[in-house]
Structures are given as structure tokens and as C-alpha cells.
Motif scaffolding. Structure first.
Motif, PDB file in Angstrom:
ATOM      1  N   UNK A  45       0.894  -1.184   0.373  1.00 19.35           N
ATOM      2  CA  UNK A  45      -0.067  -0.182   0.314  1.00 19.35           C
ATOM      3  C   UNK A  45       0.912   1.187  -0.381  1.00 19.35           C
ATOM      4  N   UNK A  46       0.247   2.310  -0.434  1.00 16.35           N
ATOM      5  CA  UNK A  46       0.984   4.104  -0.094  1.00 16.35           C
ATOM      6  C   UNK A  46       0.090   4.693   0.243  1.00 16.35           C
TER       7      UNK A  46
ATOM      8  N   UNK B  84      10.898   3.331 -10.852  1.00 14.28           N
ATOM      9  CA  UNK B  84      10.821   2.497  -9.598  1.00 14.28           C
ATOM     10  C   UNK B  84       9.877   2.377  -9.051  1.00 14.28           C
ATOM     11  N   UNK B  85       9.899   0.875  -8.290  1.00 18.79           N
ATOM     12  CA  UNK B  85       8.372   0.331  -7.731  1.00 18.79           C
ATOM     13  C   UNK B  85       9.094  -0.617  -6.252  1.00 18.79           C
ATOM     14  N   UNK B  86       7.920  -0.463  -5.900  1.00 17.57           N
ATOM     15  CA  UNK B  86       8.489  -0.410  -4.528  1.00 17.57           C
ATOM     16  C   UNK B  86       7.574  -1.403  -4.109  1.00 17.57           C
TER      17      UNK B  86
ATOM     18  N   UNK C 237      -0.856  -3.368  -5.223  1.00 16.47           N
ATOM     19  CA  UNK C 237      -0.815  -2.037  -4.251  1.00 16.47           C
ATOM     20  C   UNK C 237       0.300  -0.837  -4.376  1.00 16.47           C
ATOM     21  N   UNK C 238       1.601  -1.349  -4.535  1.00 15.52           N
ATOM     22  CA  UNK C 238       2.961  -0.656  -4.324  1.00 15.52           C
ATOM     23  C   UNK C 238       3.266   0.458  -5.376  1.00 15.52           C
ATOM     24  N   UNK C 239       3.626   1.383  -5.077  1.00 14.77           N
ATOM     25  CA  UNK C 239       4.251   2.982  -6.280  1.00 14.77           C
ATOM     26  C   UNK C 239       5.328   2.374  -6.361  1.00 14.77           C
TER      27      UNK C 239
ATOM     28  N   UNK D 104       4.665   9.974  -7.477  1.00 18.11           N
ATOM     29  CA  UNK D 104       4.483   8.257  -7.294  1.00 18.11           C
ATOM     30  C   UNK D 104       3.659   8.620  -8.625  1.00 18.11           C
ATOM     31  N   UNK D 105       3.495   7.661  -9.262  1.00 20.19           N
ATOM     32  CA  UNK D 105       3.029   8.184 -10.861  1.00 20.19           C
ATOM     33  C   UNK D 105       1.813   6.704 -11.600  1.00 20.19           C
TER      34      UNK D 105
END
Length: 833
Positions: A77-78, A150-152, A195-197, A205-206
Motif C-alpha cells: 500500500x501507499x 522504480x517500483x517499491x 498496491x505498491x508505488x 508516485x505516477x
């Protein structure tokens, strides 16, 4: 085979799984951008805004799986607001209960899903926290193909939370398994990343990661929900508590080019028009082509949904269509699409992710047993009554089952008990068992029979049987060979078996009750998303035309029929058609039907019709039919009962039934298509031709009739044609003459009348439409107080004698039914003519 995968995978979180996963991880692709000094700074800036989410998944098909404390689902989640508002994917939390959120610094919070929107695959989770690091959102208009991102997230295992992968934006405005446009990226996205950023190198966050493409040889093909769609949904959540979507009332079909990804110059075909919808009121018809919405050209479903995002329910919008060769514009006031309300789910035993925390014993309060509850013990299958239950060790070291058999004598001798256990053991494991130990163990509290056997070369089974209060408690432990030969393990297994007790202390807070026994009814859910509660003791029948249930004496019945609503079908027209069919089937004196009563079922308008019918014996069959249309399907629920049933009981059962009716489109079989309501097409006067080649005749009978043999007549001498309340039977005879058959029938008719003066008949000589001379008998009588008319014809043709019997109950002897019966007989022809 292509596979689109949502990434909220249900993962078993254990130390063993972490080791296994770590051993399988390979080196990640190397990008030039990874050496860019921007990446560490951007990751450091955004990591505090990304949280890991874990919880207990729910299951509609396997509640024992749901109860397994080691079966946990997770996602990402963000943080969008510093006071604990978190955005994630709807598919992460939709079926998750007992949500736990872990921030990047390791702080743990209990969470709850406050808003869920499945159409956009976005949801909000709330935790009780302050001063959190909220993410900074960018703009979809600034996203460029080729820019570094980047994906977190929390891939594969919860132990890998806040993992980072780097790549580029591979494409924008993608249309893949979503109502809206998506961002394509080659930054590695794996199960759990949902659900990540997805962040750019400005630290914005795009997108919110949502799915990946999985196939052999395909790598780094993931997708994210663009930030503008996220903002749109979050704004609606804030203003309305849900996404308020406009509703036009059409089902649209893309062109072939649009489906395969080619540029399309064709609009969207109207495949279906919802009844009573804005589209229906505006005159939009099936096969019209939708060209634009509010000036925005629409050639794909994503185009259509993106265009509607600009409007709210009750807004007016200009729709351009091509109807046949004509182009038309219509200004339509939009309705509001119904959305399912989803509340946060907690386990019935509490909100903790481990509801068994503090439980050191387990048992069944109804059957009265208990034993130790090791932390690795996982409940498996359990019967509906709870008399059979199985357990397994989380590490796979043993399997345990407990079965309770009732109605036994406590006077069973030790030898008889051991014999019974020996026999059941061989049956259960399906292989010859070498007995290693067999004895009757005497002890003060609960003596038991004990058998230890070796099952082939794979393992060992220890069976213990306890007799108590007319019940046999059979406890079985299966252990693999390598575990059994480990003396330390063997001692722990025996300690578990020795802990079994024929008692249950309801005051012991450390004792977990797994009893499922209930005298209440059960909830039934079918493939069409319909669920309803049934009274206790009701069972499902094998009726193939729908889903049918009945009570213990078969006097009451509930039948569920689901069909598709044809384009333009309305609830009112449907019920009027069904009521008319009922009225046409029965004579007025033998039927009753009330005016439809309006009510609400499953959140939509419905109609209830009360009716009853009799065959004249003063016994009425009564019932209620419930009708409603939802999500393109028509639901008919019929509740039938004897007319003399206690009306208070009937009202109670009907009330409980109607109040429990729900429809969840998420529970519908994904392969459901169009299910034609054959009543819409049925013509009671349409006929089919039946030919009897052996006895040289044919006739035309209504296609709604059932054709069958009255007896086991392989030579087709006797043929029956049935309909409700009547039948036509034709008997061919090559042995008896016409004259003999007439003599026998004359005598039979006279005898019946002499025995009962109410049996009346008349006879005459007639010529059939086919030209044959016949003797005709018309009978009026009541059998079991059910009046009927029977017409018998005896005639012959080419050395074959025929007896035709036309039977019809007075209850269904309408002019139409009688005319069909007579017309079917009059159509008889002989093949040599």
C-alpha cells in the motif's frame, strides 16, 4: 497460454518458505539507470510512504483453508494521508480479513478496508496512526515513455517487504484487463507488489502497481494504474464514500480490430439494452453503433470508460450513434451505476491476524472432546455436522483425524472394540496394514483400544478408540517412516495423543472451540451469484432444470431458475407473461392468482406473485413466485407448499427466505454466458411430427408435450404423449380384431357405469379425419375426487387395430388445451396413404 495475474498472491508465511524463496531468486536485470545517483535518493525519499499489508484470506469453497493460521495473503500500500489513509489494490483487501499494516520502520498497526472499488482495482485502508510520511503524487500528463521508474513493494514473501526494482515506462494508455488505461513498465513486478508505488525520478508516485503478464519466456511486463485514475477514485471516495459512476444502460461490443489491437474506425456495437435504463428511454436499440460520448470518440471499452469519468450521475451528455444507415445524436440524462458496498471483514474470533493466539488446547464443545494444540497444528477438512475433522502439521510431519460415531453401545467388549478399530483402520488407509501393536489400555478416566500398524513402506498409523456415552471416538495419527523412527519425534506424537480427553471445559480461555454443529439452516450459493438461507433439515434435490430444495416430508419446495434477460426485457413484462401462462394452463375455477406485489430483493425492484391450483379434490397446491432482474440475469424463486399448511409457518419461512436473498456478481461463474429463457420462445401450438414406422402411422403433437412409452414397449405398440393434466395414448394391436376390441370396450364401459352411477359415458360411430370408421366413447368421471374427461377411439387399418385414448383433467380442460389434444389425434395419418 497467456496469463494475466493480479499480484495479491496468497502466500504461506513461514521461515521455511523464506529460505526456499531466497534460494530461487536469481539476479535481476541490470539497467544503466541503476547506477544513476538519483535512484537511491528517490527510493530513500519514498520508502517511508510504502507499507506492507498482510491478512487472512477468505474462501467461499474451503472454510478449513481459511481457518489455517499459516495461510496468509499479502500485498502493498501507499500512504496518501499522514493520519493513516493508505491506497492499495481492491484485489489485495477485498477478501482479506484481520488486516495488519507494517510500515517501513517495522511498526505494526491493525487496519480496516474503508472503501473498495473493484472496477478501478483501488481501495483505501485506514490505520490509527499520525505523522506518517504521505506520498507525493505526480500527473499522468507528465509521464513519458522511456523515463526511469522504480517500483517499491512486497514481492513473493512478506519477509521481502519494501523491495525495490528499477526500469522504464514501456508504454502508456495501455488497455489490458482493466476498465481504464494502464501504464506498462519493465520494472520487475511480482506477486505481492500489488498496491505498491511506481515512482519517477522526481520522487512522485505516477502509478499504483496492479498486475503482470506471465508466460514462458516473457519477463518484465507489468502494469500500473495511472496516477490520474488514482486521484479520480480517491476524490470520489472522499466526496461520496464510493465511486459514483454514470450509467447509460447498454452492453457494448468492440470491433474485431479493437479486440486484436488494430486501429479501429468502427464504434462500439450495442449488444444489449438494459430495461428501464436511460438508453432504453432514449430509444437506443440493439445493434446501434456508439460513436462518441460528449464529443469524445469511443472505439474501445477503455475509451468509453475514460470518457464517462468526466461525468456524474444525473449529468446530461450528448451521445452520437449510427442506427442503421442513419447518424443520430441524443442528449441523455445519465443514471447511476450500482456498486457493491464492501465492508471491512474481521474474523469471528477477533481482529488479530492470529485468532488462535493464546490457545494451547483445541476441542469440540458439541461432541465433548479436547486435546493439546501445538502451534504447528493446522485444521484441514471438517464435516458439516462436525463429527469428522482432520489436522495436519504445518511442516508436514504428521496427519491426525478424529471421528465421532454415535448410537453405539457402551457395553462393547474390549475385543469387539479392537476388532472394530482394526477393520476401520484397514478401510481408511486402503492398504494391508501390518499390525505392530494391539492392546486394550486400562486407565481410570478413559480406557481405550490401541492399534499401531505399518501401512506399506510409507509410514505408520496409530489408532485409538474411546467409548463414551453411546459414542465411539476414533483418533488416528499417521506418521511418515522417517519421523516414526525418530524417538524424540515419537515421544512428541504420543504426548499429543495422550492429551486427548473426553471433556470440554467451556470456561477454559486457552481452549479453542472448533464445533460447527448447528440446528439452524444453511446458506446456499449457486453459480449465478445468488445466495439464500434455507430452513434447518432442508436438502438439495437432483432436479436438473434449476436448483431445487425440499423439506423432510417433501411437502415444501424451493426452486431457483436463472435465465438471461433479453435486450429490452422488463420485470413487468416478464411477470405478466408468466402469469398469463399460468392462467392459460388452468380453468378459472381450478386456479387462483393474485396481483403482483412490489418489494425489493437483492437491492433491486422485485415482484411477488401468490398463486394456487387444484385438480378438484379440495386439495390445493399453493405457492409464491419471486421475480427480479439483476446484472443481466432474471432470477425466479418459487416456494410451493400444501394449500392447507399453517399460514403463520408459511409466512415465517417465506419471510426468512426473502430477507436472506442476495446476489454477488463476484460469486458468479466466470464462464456464464447468455442463458435463453425458453418461455420467451415457447409456442404451445407449434407441433413436431412423430412417426411409428412399425405400426405405420404418424401424427403431429405440440412440441411442449413429453413423448414416452407407458410401459417397457420395445416394439412401440403403446405410445404416450403427456402434458400437464392429460395425455394422448395410442395402442396398436396386431392380434385382436376391431370387432373384438369394440366388444371388450362396450363391456368395460357398461361395467364401470353399473358399478358407479357417477361414471357416465356415451358411444357413437364416427369417421376419422383420416377416413377410418371408428367407435367413439366419451367418459366423464372423478377419480379420487379429481374430475376428468376421457375420449376413446377404436379403429383399424390394414389388419392393425388401434385404440386411442384422449385423457384430460377438468382442471386444465381449457378451450385451448382441449383443442390441442383433439387436433393432435385428428392429425393421425397412415404411411400407405
Amino acid at each position: 497460454m497467456r496469463k494475466w495475474k493480479s499480484l495479491a498472491k496468497k502466500s504461506i508465511v513461514s521461515a521455511a518458505s523464506v529460505v526456499l524463496i531466497a534460494s530461487c531468486l536469481g539476479a535481476a536485470p541490470i539497467y544503466a539507470s541503476e547506477s544513476n545517483s538519483e535512484v537511491p535518493a528517490v527510493v530513500e525519499q519514498n520508502t517511508p510512504s510504502v507499507v506492507a499489508i498482510i491478512g487472512k484470506p477468505t474462501s467461499d469453497t474451503n472454510k478449513s483453508w481459511e481457518k489455517n493460521r499459516y495461510n496468509l495473503a499479502h500485498g502493498t500500500g501507499v500512504i496518501v494521508e499522514s493520519d493513516g489513509v493508505i491506497v492499495t489494490n481492491a484485489h489485495v483487501v477485498k477478501d482479506m480479513k484481520n488486516i495488519v499494516v507494517v510500515t517501513s520502520n517495522g511498526t505494526t498497526y491493525n487496519g480496516r478496508a474503508t472503501n473498495i472499488d473493484e472496477e478501478s482495482d483501488l481501495a483505501l485502508v485506514k490505520i490509527d496512526a499520525t505523522n506518517l510520511h504521505a506520498a507525493t503524487f505526480g500527473s499522468s500528463s507528465d509521464i513519458e515513455v522511456g523515463e526511469t521508474v522504480a517500483a517499491i513493494g512486497t514481492p513473493i514473501s512478506f519477509a521481502l517487504r519494501n523491495s525495490v526494482t528499477v526500469g522504464i515506462v514501456s508504454g502508456i494508455d495501455r488497455s489490458v484487463n482493466s476498465q481504464y488505461q494502464l501504464i506498462q513498465t519493465d520494472a520487475a513486478i511480482n506477486p505481492g507488489n500489488s498496491g505498491g508505488a511506481l515512482i519517477n525520478m522526481k520522487g512522485e508516485v505516477i502509478g499504483i502497481n496492479t498486475m503482470k503478464y506471465a508466460d514462458v519466456g516473457v519477463e518484465n511486463l507489468g502494469f500500473a494504474i495511472p496516477v490520474d485514475t488514482v486521484k479520480y477514485v480517491l476524490n470520489h471516495f472522499k466526496l461520496y464514500g464510493k465511486v459514483k459512476r454514470p450509467y447509460l444502460g447498454v452492453e457494448l461490443e468492440e470491433s474485431w480490430e479493437a479486440v486484436v489491437g488494430l486501429p479501429s474506425s468502427t464504434g462500439l456495437r450495442v449488444a444489449y439494452v438494459d430495461p428501464d435504463s436511460p438508453a432504453a428511454e432514449a430509444g437506443i436499440k440493439q445493434d446501434d453503433l456508439l460513436l462518441s460520448v460528449g464529443g469524445t470518440s469511443v472505439k474501445t471499452m477503455v475509451d468509453y470508460n475514460e470518457a464517462l469519468k468526466k461525468y456524474l450521475p444525473n449529468d446530461s451528455v450528448e451521445i452520437k450513434l449510427q442506427s442503421g444507415a442513419e447518424s443520430v445524436s441524443k442528449t441523455i440524462t445519465l443514471g447511476e451505476a450500482q456498486s457493491s458496498e464492501t465492508a471491512s471483514i474481521d474474523d469471528e474470533e477477533g481482529s488479530d491476524i492470529d485468532a488462535d493466539r493464546g490457545k494451547t488446547k483445541i476441542g469440540d464443545s458439541h461432541y465433548g472432546w479436547s486435546m493439546k494444540y501445538p502451534s504447528g497444528l493446522v485444521k484441514g477438512q471438517q464435516s458439516e455436522e462436525g463429527d469428522k475433522v482432520s489436522f495436519a502439521d504445518a511442516k508436514g510431519e504428521f496427519y491426525l483425524s478424529i471421528e465421532v460415531e454415535s448410537n453405539l453401545s457402551d457395553e462393547l467388549s474390549p475385543s469387539a472394540l479392537l476388532n472394530k478399530l482394526d477393520g476401520s483402520d484397514t478401510q481408511d488407509y486402503g492398504a494391508s496394514t501390518t499390525i505392530l501393536e494391539r492392546q486394550y489400555v486400562k486407565q481410570d478416566k478413559a480406557p481405550y483400544g490401541k492399534i499401531v500398524g505399518r501401512s506399506g513402506d510409507n509410514g505408520y498409523v496409530q489408532t485409538r478408540g474411546y467409548l463414551h456415552n453411546g459414542k465411539l471416538y476414533t483418533v488416528k495419527l499417521y506418521v511418515a517412516k522417517e519421523q516414526y523412527n525418530n524417538s524424540f519425534k515419537q515421544n512428541s506424537f504420543n504426548d499429543l495423543l495422550d492429551s486427548f480427553q473426553l471433556s470440554f471445559d467451556s470456561k477454559d480461555e486457552a481452549l479453542k472451540d472448533i464445533s460447527v454443529y448447528s440446528e439452524d439452516g444453511a446458506t446456499h450459493t449457486n453459480e449465478y451469484g445468488l445466495s439464500l438461507d434455507l430452513p434447518s433439515g432442508w436438502e438439495e434435490s437432483s432436479y436438473k432444470g434449476g436448483t431445487s430444495f425440499y423439506n423432510d416430508d417433501y411437502s415444501q419446495n424451493v426452486n431457483v431458475t436463472v435465465t438471461s434477460a433479453s435486450s429490452g426485457e422488463t420485470l413487468k413484462a416478464w411477470v405478466e407473461r408468466e402469469s398469463k401462462n399460468f392462467e392459460n394452463e388452468y380453468v378459472a375455477d381450478y386456479r387462483k392468482i393474485e396481483h403482483p406485489e412490489a418489494l425489493t430483493l437483492a437491492g433491486v425492484p422485485a415482484l411477488k406473485v401468490a398463486y394456487s391450483q387444484t385438480y378438484g379434490d379440495d386439495e390445493w397446491d399453493a405457492g409464491y413466485s419471486l421475480y427480479f432482474i439483476k446484472d443481466k440475469y432474471k432470477y425466479e424463486i418459487d416456494f410451493t407448499y400444501p394449500g392447507d399448511e399453517d399460514q403463520d409457518e408459511v409466512s415465517k419461512t417465506l419471510g426468512e427466505l426473502t430477507s436472506s436473498i442476495k446476489v454477488d456478481k463476484n460469486l458468479m461463474d466466470k464462464e456464464l454466458g447468455f442463458i435463453q429463457d425458453i418461455h420467451e420462445l415457447m409456442d404451445p401450438d407449434r407441433t413436431v411430427t412423430y412417426k411409428n414406422d412399425k405400426y405405420k402411422y404418424s401424427l403431429h403433437v405440440p412440441e411442449t408435450w413429453t413423448i414416452g412409452d407407458a410401459y417397457d414397449d420395445k416394439d412401440e405398440a403403446r405410445k404416450n404423449f403427456y402434458f400437464n393434466g392429460g395425455n394422448l395414448t395410442i395402442q396398436a394391436d396386431t392380434k385382436e380384431s376391431y370387432e373384438d376390441l369394440v366388444k371388450e370396450e362396450d363391456a368395460s364401459q357398461k361395467k364401470n357405469h353399473d358399478n358407479d352411477s357417477e361414471y357416465t359415458y356415451s358411444d357413437s360411430e364416427v369417421t376419422l379425419p383420416s377416413g377410418e370408421q371408428a367407435k367413439k366413447y366419451v367418459v366423464h368421471y372423478s377419480y379420487d375426487k379429481k374430475p376428468y374427461q376421457e375420449t376413446v377411439y377404436i379403429f383399424h387399418h390394414n389388419h392393425i387395430s388401434y385404440t386411442a385414448t384422449l385423457h384430460i383433467s377438468d382442471a386444465v380442460r381449457t378451450d385451448e388445451n382441449e383443442a390441442r389434444l383433439n387436433k393432435a389425434f385428428d392429425s393421425i395419418k397412415f404411411q400407405d396413404k
